[in-house]
Design a protein around this motif. Structure first.
Motif, mmCIF file in Angstrom:
data_model
loop_
_atom_site.group_PDB
_atom_site.id
_atom_site.type_symbol
_atom_site.label_atom_id
_atom_site.label_comp_id
_atom_site.label_asym_id
_atom_site.label_seq_id
_atom_site.Cartn_x
_atom_site.Cartn_y
_atom_site.Cartn_z
ATOM 1 N N UNK A 60 0.818 -1.210 0.000
ATOM 2 C CA UNK A 60 0.000 0.000 0.000
ATOM 3 C C UNK A 60 0.848 1.254 0.000
ATOM 4 N N UNK A 61 0.189 2.411 0.081
ATOM 5 C CA UNK A 61 0.920 3.678 0.058
ATOM 6 C C UNK A 61 1.699 3.888 1.357
ATOM 7 N N UNK A 62 2.803 4.612 1.253
ATOM 8 C CA UNK A 62 3.602 4.897 2.434
ATOM 9 C C UNK A 62 3.146 6.207 3.071
ATOM 10 N N UNK A 63 2.925 6.167 4.361
ATOM 11 C CA UNK A 63 2.573 7.378 5.108
ATOM 12 C C UNK A 63 3.837 7.916 5.765
ATOM 13 N N UNK A 64 3.903 9.247 5.924
ATOM 14 C CA UNK A 64 5.081 9.810 6.568
ATOM 15 C C UNK A 64 4.664 10.945 7.500
ATOM 16 N N UNK A 65 5.444 11.121 8.544
ATOM 17 C CA UNK A 65 5.183 12.250 9.435
ATOM 18 C C UNK A 65 5.963 13.479 8.984
ATOM 19 N N UNK A 66 6.790 13.287 7.945
ATOM 20 C CA UNK A 66 7.548 14.423 7.415
ATOM 21 C C UNK A 66 6.662 15.221 6.459
ATOM 22 N N UNK A 67 7.095 16.407 6.126
ATOM 23 C CA UNK A 67 6.368 17.223 5.160
ATOM 24 C C UNK A 67 6.790 16.800 3.752
ATOM 25 N N UNK A 68 5.828 16.637 2.872
ATOM 26 C CA UNK A 68 6.154 16.184 1.521
ATOM 27 C C UNK A 68 7.055 17.196 0.828
ATOM 28 N N UNK A 69 8.091 16.739 0.199
ATOM 29 C CA UNK A 69 8.980 17.605 -0.565
ATOM 30 C C UNK A 69 10.053 18.263 0.270
ATOM 31 N N UNK A 70 9.879 18.246 1.596
ATOM 32 C CA UNK A 70 10.879 18.875 2.448
ATOM 33 C C UNK A 70 11.998 17.890 2.738
ATOM 34 N N UNK A 71 13.087 18.414 3.260
ATOM 35 C CA UNK A 71 14.172 17.539 3.686
ATOM 36 C C UNK A 71 13.673 16.753 4.902
ATOM 37 N N UNK A 72 13.962 15.418 4.919
ATOM 38 C CA UNK A 72 13.470 14.574 6.016
ATOM 39 C C UNK A 72 14.021 15.059 7.353
ATOM 40 N N UNK A 73 13.101 15.299 8.280
ATOM 41 C CA UNK A 73 13.532 15.729 9.617
ATOM 42 C C UNK A 73 14.033 14.525 10.397
ATOM 43 N N UNK A 84 8.808 15.597 -8.901
ATOM 44 C CA UNK A 84 8.680 16.539 -7.787
ATOM 45 C C UNK A 84 7.673 15.961 -6.803
ATOM 46 N N UNK A 85 8.039 16.024 -5.547
ATOM 47 C CA UNK A 85 7.149 15.487 -4.533
ATOM 48 C C UNK A 85 6.207 16.579 -4.041
ATOM 49 N N UNK A 86 4.951 16.188 -3.907
ATOM 50 C CA UNK A 86 3.997 17.191 -3.390
ATOM 51 C C UNK A 86 3.017 16.493 -2.444
ATOM 52 N N UNK A 87 2.331 17.261 -1.634
ATOM 53 C CA UNK A 87 1.398 16.690 -0.656
ATOM 54 C C UNK A 87 0.122 16.260 -1.362
ATOM 55 N N UNK A 88 -0.172 14.929 -1.296
ATOM 56 C CA UNK A 88 -1.415 14.416 -1.878
ATOM 57 C C UNK A 88 -2.555 14.600 -0.907
ATOM 58 N N UNK A 89 -2.297 14.133 0.306
ATOM 59 C CA UNK A 89 -3.336 14.226 1.330
ATOM 60 C C UNK A 89 -2.709 14.099 2.703
ATOM 61 N N UNK A 90 -3.441 14.547 3.689
ATOM 62 C CA UNK A 90 -3.036 14.366 5.079
ATOM 63 C C UNK A 90 -4.204 13.723 5.800
ATOM 64 N N UNK A 91 -3.896 12.719 6.629
ATOM 65 C CA UNK A 91 -4.978 12.023 7.311
ATOM 66 C C UNK A 91 -4.585 11.748 8.747
ATOM 67 N N UNK A 92 -5.602 11.572 9.589
ATOM 68 C CA UNK A 92 -5.286 11.171 10.959
ATOM 69 C C UNK A 92 -4.970 9.675 10.951
ATOM 70 N N UNK A 93 -4.137 9.261 11.883
ATOM 71 C CA UNK A 93 -3.741 7.855 11.938
ATOM 72 C C UNK A 93 -4.954 6.951 12.155
ATOM 73 N N UNK A 94 -5.972 7.457 12.875
ATOM 74 C CA UNK A 94 -7.136 6.599 13.123
ATOM 75 C C UNK A 94 -7.869 6.317 11.809
ATOM 76 N N UNK A 95 -7.968 7.308 10.941
ATOM 77 C CA UNK A 95 -8.596 7.080 9.629
ATOM 78 C C UNK A 95 -7.813 6.017 8.862
#
Ligand SMILES: Nc1ncnc2c1ncn2[C@@H]1O[C@H](COP(=O)(O)OP(=O)(O)O)[C@@H](O)[C@H]1O
Ligand SMILES: [Mg+2]
Lengths: 326, 315
Positions: free
Chosen positions: B219-232, B273-284
């Protein structure tokens, strides 16, 4: 234990249903009609042979009886209960040995009996004592702890008989228990089946061997090409066949003797020289009468013998000789 | 036979379980595949420390080693191997060997046999994962020092088992329909490979596209980082497909308020180029993942059951 006379309803005894009751059952595989409007009744305590050449439809019938196959039409009951659909309650009361049975190779004989016994709801102690008793009975003593994967064909047949008996069932159904065994094995398996019949169970077993049925059974159903040709007591099977003959040889044929034979109403007469062959239409023993009659007609009897009428003849004339060869 | 009618059904069910367990545990194929998985887990535990040791580097403690390794089996192919090991013979093997005939003529209904086989597969997998989790935990504590969030290990075990049951359900369905263990194993592997390859291609061109939520696999990978930003430094990412049920559930319990990003990929000229597709809560994310997994499992078992129920046993 079980009520042999069935439940009482009001003041009436409900008659005991037959152990096996097959009514007008047909079954085809595609275009091949394997069982054709079969009727078959096996009463309690009968030892009933299901006799027929290979491909007669015996296994197909038995598979319908134990619920593995659905009939195209007709009804099958075991001990009064329908077996079609998934009916575990009726299977609890029967033991079944499939034709050339296969069991999980990774289990030992004793484990197999124990697990199957547990499926019947037997307690641990019951299973244990019954399993070791049966292992002994089928001649696998000392091999019970070996994996079935290492068993020979004959040993697999033996464990097949044992597992059919694990629950001490009222009705035992065996599909060709001696098939594929060497002559010694066949005799041993036959003796096992005889032992089962001594325990007062109803036994229904199929075979393509006349001798086997003759030795073991009191009743027989003869099946050929899916059609039942005879069903009844073993002793009556000969009557159905029209092949009994009385062959009489006299010292010298005279008109009086020829006329005497013509007056007999027991069948048709054929004569060649001094030999008269009477094709009988009766099962009565008429030898004494014939001998008196011939003596009265002034004849001297050289020999007299019955021909045909044996089970072999009856069987052969029922199914036709060509079927046996196949 | 008299007093034993009571509880007969439970006895029969236990008998089916025993029958299945012995079958599972004694097959060479099963044992072999279990050993492969065990070897992978061992390598994961000990390979890097050993390499470090021989190259003279001092081992750094890793307090999240157990969390990371119990949440996902790496590679996720191992999930599939365990599913194959426990289920490739489940129903098809009975037909192939002819053992279905004596089995189904015992006083056990087809439904009971079917249920027993599935429960046995589930318990076998659960047992395997409990063993692997305990092994990883003890090994992790010894090699990587004190571990965080060990209380989440049981949830991870359940998640891994559920994730594997999706593949198990696929293999069982193929086996029941075809009555052939090879079709079950190879067909299952084909589906695994197909969804993995298609998933990888979609991920390369589209990023964490939402189609992948609904197919079995990583499935798709979720990340807590901001899309396109340098990984914190403390950002985490994890897979959210059915294979990731373990990690999704563990992250959900660990931080129920977590919000995660799914990043898409688009091309500007030739440059991705990486961009933010969506943001979701972990419960969703977690509820959807569990829902998808459960629907797959139930639907495939229903298909298997219907196929088995109408089968006549002609040999
Ligand atoms: N699974 C099957 N598919 C097609 N035909 C079958 C199948 N099983 C049996 N038959 C055919 O049905 C007939 C009856 O077979 P069977 O009941 O096995 O006979 P028997 O047990 O008396 O030897 C035979 O002609 C056999 O070839
Ligand atoms: Mg047969």
């Amino acid at each position: 234990m079980r009520n042999r006379f069935g439940p009482k309803v009001g003041n009436f005894e409900v008659p005991v249903p037959p152990a096996i009751d097959v009514e007008n059952v047909s079954k085809s595989y595609g275009k091949l009609l394997a069982v054709d409007r079969l009727n078959l009744k096996v009463d309690e305590k009968q030892v009933h042979g299901f006799l027929g050449p290979n491909g007669a439809g015996k296994s197909t019938t038995i598979k319908m009886l134990v619920g593995l196959l659905k009939p195209d039409s007709g009804s099958l009951r075991i001990l009064g209960q329908k077996t079609t659909g998934d009916n575990p309650a009726v299977r609890r009361r029967i033991g079944y040995m499939p034709e050339l049975p296969k069991f999980p190779k990774h289990l030992s004989g004793l484990e197999l009996l124990d697990i199957y016994g547990q499926m019947y709801g037997m307690s641990k102690e019951e299973r244990k004592s019954r399993a070791s008793e049966l292992i002994k009975m089928v001649g696998l003593e000392g091999r019970g702890k070996d994996r079935i994967g290492g068993y020979s064909k004959g040993m697999q047949q033996r464990i097949g008989i044992a597992q059919a008996l694990i629950s001490d069932p009222e009705l035992v159904i065996l599909d060709e228990p001696s098939i594929g065994l060497d002559p010694v094995g066949m005799v041993e398996v036959r003796d096992m089946v005889k032992d089962i019949t001594k325990t007062g169970k109803t036994v229904f077993f199929s075979s393509h061997l006349l001798g086997e049925v003759q030795q073991i059974c009191d009743h027989v159903t003869v099946l050929n090409k899916g059609v039942s040709l005879f069903s009844g007591p073993l002793s009556e099977i000969g009557n159905k066949a029209v092949s009994r003959r009385l062959v009489v040889e006299v010292e010298k044929t005279t008109d009086a003797i020829s006329n005497y034979f013509k007056t007999l109403s027991y069948g048709t007469v054929e004569s060649t020289g001094n030999t008269f062959t009477l094709h009988l239409n009766t099962t009565q023993d008429i030898r004494a009468e014939v001998s008196r009659g011939l003596t009265a007609a002034g004849g001297v009897i050289v020999g007299m013998r019955g021909e045909g009428g044996g089970l072999e003849d009856a069987f052969l004339s029922l199914i036709g000789k060509e079927s046996l060869a196949s | 036979m008299k007093e034993t009618r009571r509880g007969g059904k439970l006895q029969a069910f236990l008998a089916v379980l025993r029958y299945e367990f012995l079958w599972n545990l004694r097959k060479k194929k099963t044992i072999g595949l279990f050993l492969i998985v065990f070897t992978f887990v061992t390598l994961r535990l000990a390979l890097f420390p050993l390499l470090d040791y021989f190259s003279g580097v001092t081992l750094r403690p890793d307090p999240s080693f157990v969390f990371d390794n119990v949440s996902v089996l790496q590679p996720t192919l191992l999930l599939f191997l365990l599913a194959i090991a426990t289920t490739m013979n489940t129903i098809s093997g009975e037909f192939e060997s002819g053992t279905i005939i004596p089995l189904l003529t015992k006083p056990v209904s087809k439904g009971l046999v079917f249920t027993g086989k599935i429960v046995a597969a589930f318990l076998t997998l659960l047992g395997a994962y409990i063993f692997l989790a305990v092994y990883t935990t003890i090994g992790g504590l010894i090699i990587y020092g004190p571990q965080n969030n060990l209380e989440l290990v049981p949830a991870g075990v359940l998640g891994l088992t559920a994730a594997t049951m999706v593949w198990a359900a696929i293999v069982i369905a193929l086996g029941t329909l075809s009555k052939n263990s090879m079709v079950a194993a190879l067909g299952g592997f084909g589906i695994y490979l197909g969804t993995t390859i298609v998933g990888a291609i979609l991920t390369i061109y589209l990023g964490a596209t939402s189609i992948l939520f609904y197919t079995p696999g990583d499935g798709p990978t979720a990340t807590t980082a901001t899309c396109g930003a340098v990984i914190e430094g403390n950002a985490t990412s994890f897979i959210t497909g059915t294979n990731g049920l373990g990690s999704v559930i563990m992250n959900w319990i660990l931080n129920p308020a977590l919000s995660v990003n799914f990043c898409g990929i688009r091309f500007r000229g030739n440059r991705p180029e990486t961009f933010a597709l969506s943001a979701e809560s972990i419960s969703t994310v977690a509820l959807r993942d569990i829902g998808v997994g459960v629907v797959y499992i139930i639907a495939l078992f229903v298909v298997s059951w219907l196929a088995l129920r109408r089968t006549q046993i002609t040999e």
